[in-house]
Scaffold this active site. Structure first.
Site, PDB file in Angstrom:
ATOM      1  N   ARG A  36       0.832  -1.215   0.000  1.00  0.00           N
ATOM      2  CA  ARG A  36       0.000   0.000   0.000  1.00  0.00           C
ATOM      3  C   ARG A  36       0.867   1.266   0.000  1.00  0.00           C
ATOM      4  NH1 ARG A  36      -5.152  -1.481   4.005  1.00  0.00           N
ATOM      5  NH2 ARG A  36      -6.267  -2.698   2.425  1.00  0.00           N
ATOM      6  N   LYS A 197     -16.917 -19.306   2.564  1.00  0.00           N
ATOM      7  CA  LYS A 197     -18.351 -19.283   2.856  1.00  0.00           C
ATOM      8  C   LYS A 197     -19.148 -18.462   1.862  1.00  0.00           C
ATOM      9  CE  LYS A 197     -17.884 -19.903   7.787  1.00  0.00           C
ATOM     10  NZ  LYS A 197     -18.093 -19.293   9.107  1.00  0.00           N
ATOM     11  N   GLY A 354      -9.627  -9.277   0.300  1.00  0.00           N
ATOM     12  CA  GLY A 354      -9.303 -10.312   1.285  1.00  0.00           C
ATOM     13  C   GLY A 354      -8.037 -11.085   0.996  1.00  0.00           C
ATOM     14  N   GLY A 377     -11.887  -5.031   1.927  1.00  0.00           N
ATOM     15  CA  GLY A 377     -13.329  -4.822   2.067  1.00  0.00           C
ATOM     16  C   GLY A 377     -13.916  -3.915   0.993  1.00  0.00           C
TER      17      GLY A 377
HETATM   18  C1  3PG Z   1      -8.529  -2.195   5.116  1.00  0.00           C
HETATM   19  O1  3PG Z   1      -7.425  -2.558   5.541  1.00  0.00           O
HETATM   20  O2  3PG Z   1      -9.351  -2.971   4.601  1.00  0.00           O
HETATM   21  C2  3PG Z   1      -8.849  -0.731   5.167  1.00  0.00           C
HETATM   22  O3  3PG Z   1      -7.770  -0.010   5.639  1.00  0.00           O
HETATM   23  C3  3PG Z   1     -10.085  -0.462   6.000  1.00  0.00           C
HETATM   24  O4  3PG Z   1      -9.882  -0.834   7.337  1.00  0.00           O
HETATM   25  P1  3PG Z   1     -11.147  -1.099   8.253  1.00  0.00           P
HETATM   26  O5  3PG Z   1     -11.753  -2.399   7.787  1.00  0.00           O
HETATM   27  O6  3PG Z   1     -10.642  -1.176   9.664  1.00  0.00           O
HETATM   28  O7  3PG Z   1     -12.113   0.043   8.044  1.00  0.00           O
HETATM   29 MG    MG Z   2     -11.095  -4.279   6.334  1.00  0.00          MG
END
Ligand code: 3PG
Ligand code: MG
Length: 398
Positions: A36, A197, A354, A377
Site C-alpha cells: 500500500r 463461505k 481479502g 473490504g
Molecule cells: C482495510 O485494511 O481494509 C482498510 O484499511 C479499511 O480498514 P477497516 O476495515 O478497519 O475500516
Molecule cells: Mg477491512
C-alpha cells in the site's frame, strides 16, 4: 471520469491533505508488507514536486478508546521514508495545535504524516466538527485511499464536501481498472469467486450473476453449491443452511444468462492439514469421511478453457485451502493460466479483496495480472455493486 484528478486540480505551492491508507501490516514495530505504501508513492512525489506541502491523513487498526502506541502511525514513518526516498515528518495529532504547528514547520515539497485519524471518535462517526478541523489544515483534499472508500468517515467522506477535492493516482488507477473489469468490460467476462463461505459473499454473488457471463466458483463455497444440487459433500466445509440461497443464486444466473462453473473433481483428504494424505476423485465420488480441500486437475482444465474464451476476468478468493500445501495446487494453476493469457494480451485480469492478493502472491503470479487492487473490504463492496462513500464524495466535486 466523473471526478477531478491531479491532471485537473492545481496543487502548486498549496497545502494538500492526502487521505492515504497506511493501514498496513506491522509486526514488532516493522511494516511487513509495503504494497500500500509503494502504490501511494507516485501521488506523494507528484504533489511534492509541484512545491506543495504533502500532509498525509490515515487510520491505522481499529482503536476504540483514543490514542495508544499499538495503533500509532509513528510505526510506519520509516517505511514511508524508505519508499519515498526522502524524510517524512510526523505530527502527534491529526487536528488542532500539534497538526497546525507541524504543517507550519514543513517546507514546500515536504511530506508529513498526521497521527491516526481513528484516535478521534469523530472519525468513524463522520462528525462534521472533525471534518471541519481536518479541512482547516489545508487547501486541497486528495483521496488516494480506495481501500478505505467503503467507509463514510470524516477523513474519507466528510472532508471531501469542504475542500476542492480530487482522486490521487492510486485511487484513479483502481477506479479505472475496476471500471474496465465490470462497468464497461470487454465480453465475455468471467469471474472467479472463491473462499470459504457463501454467507459472507451472498450480495457479491447475487450482483456478479447479473454482471458477468461466467461465474467460476471455488473454495468451500463451491461445496455449498454442490450440496444444493444434491451432491453429497462428505466432511467438506459446507453451509447446509445456505442451500436455498445457493439455489436462488443459480436460478438468478440461469435467468440472466450467466453460466456457473463448479468443480468437477477435487483433492479429497481426511485431515485438514498440510500434506494430508489425499486422492483425486470426481466430486460425485467423495466418501463419507473425506473432505475436498482443493479443486482437481480436471477442474483446472475446465476453468482454463473457460478463461481462454473470456476477454475479462475478475478474481476474488482462493480455490482451495491454499495455505496448506498441496491444496494450493488449483489456485496456483488457474492463476498461472490467467497470468499467461494476460501476458499474451488475450485477457484483462483484475484481482482483489481479502485473501486474494496473498493467494496470487503465493502462486507467484500477482505481477502477471493486469491489475491487483490494494483493497480488501472496499473491493468486495464494489463487487457487491455498492456505492463507495469515499468515491461518491469525490464525484460530487467534479
Ligand atoms: C482495510 O485494511 O481494509 C482498510 O484499511 C479499511 O480498514 P477497516 O476495515 O478497519 O475500516
Ligand atoms: Mg477491512
Amino acid at each position: 471520469m466523473r471526478f477531478q484528478t491531479l491532471d485537473t486540480i492545481d496543487v502548486s505551492a498549496k497545502t494538500v491533505l492526502v487521505r492515504a491508507d497506511l493501514n498496513v501490516p506491522v509486526a514488532d514495530g516493522q511494516v511487513t508488507d509495503t504494497t500500500r505504501i509503494d502504490r501511494l508513492v507516485p501521488t506523494l512525489k507528484e504533489i511534492a514536486a509541484k512545491g506543495a506541502k504533502v500532509v498525509i491523513m490515515s487510520h491505522f487498526g481499529r482503536p476504540k478508546n483514543g490514542p495508544d502506541t499499538k495503533n500509532s502511525l509513528r510505526q510506519v514513518v520509516a517505511a514511508v521514508e524508505q519508499a519515498l526516498g526522502a524524510p517524512v515528518a510526523f505530527a502527534e495529532d491529526c487536528v488542532g495545535e500539534r497538526a497546525v504547528a507541524a504543517i507550519a514547520a514543513l517546507p514546500a515539497g515536504g511530506v508529513l504524516i498526521l497521527e491516526n485519524t481513528r484516535f478521534h471518535a469523530g472519525e468513524e462517526k463522520n462528525d462534521p466538527e472533525l471534518a471541519k478541523g481536518l479541512a482547516a489544515l489545508g487547501d486541497i483534499y486528495v483521496n488516494d485511499a480506495f481501500s478505505s472508500a467503503h467507509r463514510a468517515h470524516a477523513s474519507t467522506e466528510g472532508i471531501a464536501h469542504l475542500l476542492p477535492s480530487a482522486a490521487g493516482r492510486l485511487m484513479q488507477a483502481e477506479l479505472e481498472a475496476l471500471g474496465k473489469a465490470l462497468a464497461a468490460p470487454e465480453r465475455p467476462v468471467a469471474a472467479v469467486v472463491g473462499g470459504a463461505k457463501i454467507s459472507t459473499k451472498l450480495d457479491l454473488l447475487l450482483n456478479m450473476v447479473s454482471k458477468v457471463d461466467i461465474l467460476i466458483l471455488g473454495g468451500g463455497m463451491a461445496n455449498t453449491f454442490l450440496f444444493a444440487k444434491g451432491v453429497s459433500v462428505g466432511k467438506s466445509l459446507c453451509e447446509a443452511d445456505m442451500a436455498d440461497q445457493a439455489r436462488a443464486i443459480m436460478e438468478k444466473a440461469a435467468g440472466s444468462g450467466c453460466e456457473i462453473v463448479l468443480p468437477v473433481d477435487g483433492l479429497m483428504a481426511r485431515e485438514f492439514k498440510a500434506n494430508a494424505d489425499h486422492r483425486v476423485a470426481a466430486v460425485t465420488d467423495i466418501q463419507d469421511g473425506e473432505m475436498m480441500l482443493d479443486a482437481g486437475p480436471a477442474t483446472v482444465e475446465l476453468v482454463g478453457r473457460k478463461l481462454e474464451g473470456a476477454k475479462t476476468l475478475v478474481w476474488n478468493g482462493p480455490f482451495g485451502a491454499f495455505e496448506l500445501v498441496p491444496f494450493d495446487s488449483a489456485t496456483n494453476a488457474v492463476a498461472a493460466i490467467a497470468a499467461n493469457l494476460t501476458a499474451q494480451g488475450k485477457l484483462l485480469s483484475v484481482a482483489g479483496g481479502g485473501d486474494t492478493v496473498a493467494a496470487l502472491e503465493h502462486a507467484g503470479v500477482a505481477q502477471g495480472f493486469s491489475y491487483v487492487s490494494t483493497a480488501g473490504g472496499a473491493f468486495l463492496e464494489w463487487l457487491e455493486g455498492k456505492e463507495l462513500p469515499g468515491v461518491a464524495a469525490l464525484e460530487k466535486h467534479a
